[in-house]
Design an enzyme around this catalytic site. Sequence first.
Site, short mmCIF file in Angstrom:
data_model
loop_
_atom_site.label_atom_id
_atom_site.label_comp_id
_atom_site.label_asym_id
_atom_site.label_seq_id
_atom_site.Cartn_x
_atom_site.Cartn_y
_atom_site.Cartn_z
N ARG A 45 0.87 -1.10 0.07
CA ARG A 45 -0.03 0.10 0.04
C ARG A 45 0.87 1.38 0.17
O ARG A 45 1.69 1.52 0.85
CB ARG A 45 -1.06 0.12 1.16
CG ARG A 45 -1.82 -1.06 1.20
CD ARG A 45 -2.44 -1.23 2.82
NE ARG A 45 -3.43 -0.04 2.73
CZ ARG A 45 -4.76 -0.10 2.54
NH1 ARG A 45 -5.30 -1.31 2.18
NH2 ARG A 45 -5.71 0.73 2.70
N TYR A 101 12.38 2.40 1.01
CA TYR A 101 11.75 3.63 0.78
C TYR A 101 12.67 4.82 0.88
O TYR A 101 13.52 4.58 1.80
CB TYR A 101 10.65 3.93 1.75
CG TYR A 101 9.42 3.21 1.57
CD1 TYR A 101 8.21 3.66 0.81
CD2 TYR A 101 9.06 1.99 1.93
CE1 TYR A 101 7.10 3.20 0.31
CE2 TYR A 101 7.82 1.30 1.56
CZ TYR A 101 6.64 1.84 1.04
OH TYR A 101 5.69 1.35 0.58
N ASP A 132 0.17 5.28 0.50
CA ASP A 132 -0.91 6.29 0.91
C ASP A 132 -0.99 7.49 0.01
O ASP A 132 -0.42 7.63 -1.02
CB ASP A 132 -0.50 6.83 2.27
CG ASP A 132 -0.55 5.76 3.45
OD1 ASP A 132 -1.16 4.57 3.47
OD2 ASP A 132 0.23 5.89 4.39
N ARG A 146 7.19 7.25 7.64
CA ARG A 146 6.98 8.57 7.94
C ARG A 146 7.23 8.89 9.43
O ARG A 146 7.78 10.03 9.88
CB ARG A 146 5.71 9.04 7.45
CG ARG A 146 5.41 9.03 6.11
CD ARG A 146 4.22 9.19 5.41
NE ARG A 146 3.20 9.95 5.96
CZ ARG A 146 1.89 9.90 5.77
NH1 ARG A 146 1.42 8.99 5.10
NH2 ARG A 146 1.11 10.86 6.22
#
Length: 255
Positions: free
Chosen positions: A52, A112, A54, A199
């Site tokens: 996923r 990431y 966002d 994050r």
Amino acid sequence: MATRNIALRLKYDGSRYHGWQVQKNEISVAQTVEEALEKVCGHKVKLTGCGRTDAGVHALRYCANFKTDCRIPIDRVPLAVNTRLPGDIAIVDAVEAPENFNAIGSCIKKEYVYKILNSPIKDPFLDKRVCFYPQRLDMTQMKAAAKSFEGTHDFRAVRSLGTETKTTVRTIYWCRAEKDGDIITVSICANGFLYNMCRAIVGTLVYASYGKIQPEDIPALLDSGDRRLTGPTMPPQGLYLNRVWYSDPVGKMFL
């Protein structure tokens, strides 16, 4: 006709999408790609994505797979689908995958990156592609804090409540903070990620920059499992899925 399992390599700017996953009332990346594939294949398509992302999050390299009886030559898939996609999504490559290949289940690890524009002046050309953060950040503290996240830990303290998982234990292979000009890039590679984990880790590095959290205290904060003790969840626009790893033949697309 035999069913084919086709793996795709994609990249996309997630600015105007409500994430990867198909939504009931919002436009998503998966829905947009599925609709383009359906026009090429002539039947309904269900994509399985490698994870996923966002709303507002981007992907420099993303993998998805789907099953089809369509006989289009594999080398023509990217061009055929791209003519039916908007300019902010592109199919880069396609390959015939083994029957049991699954973009999320077969993924070995992911990286990431999170980009921060650390400058007193914003850049209109980077709007929605970086997190604009005008206050000076201390790179020495951020680098030390990043190192503290490496290894196998329970990462409950840096996740938001969302999709339930069997375990919140993950292995981070590297977590690095680097600065080039006014751009700070945090790179995190792991065997899996929890909801908003990247994050929240970057938010913790920002707190460490200000001395609100000491880098050497991070392992104890992770052991506590308490989300309230770590840094804030940073905005989505600075986050990119950068790399994914698979065994061959799909892995060759991502070298």
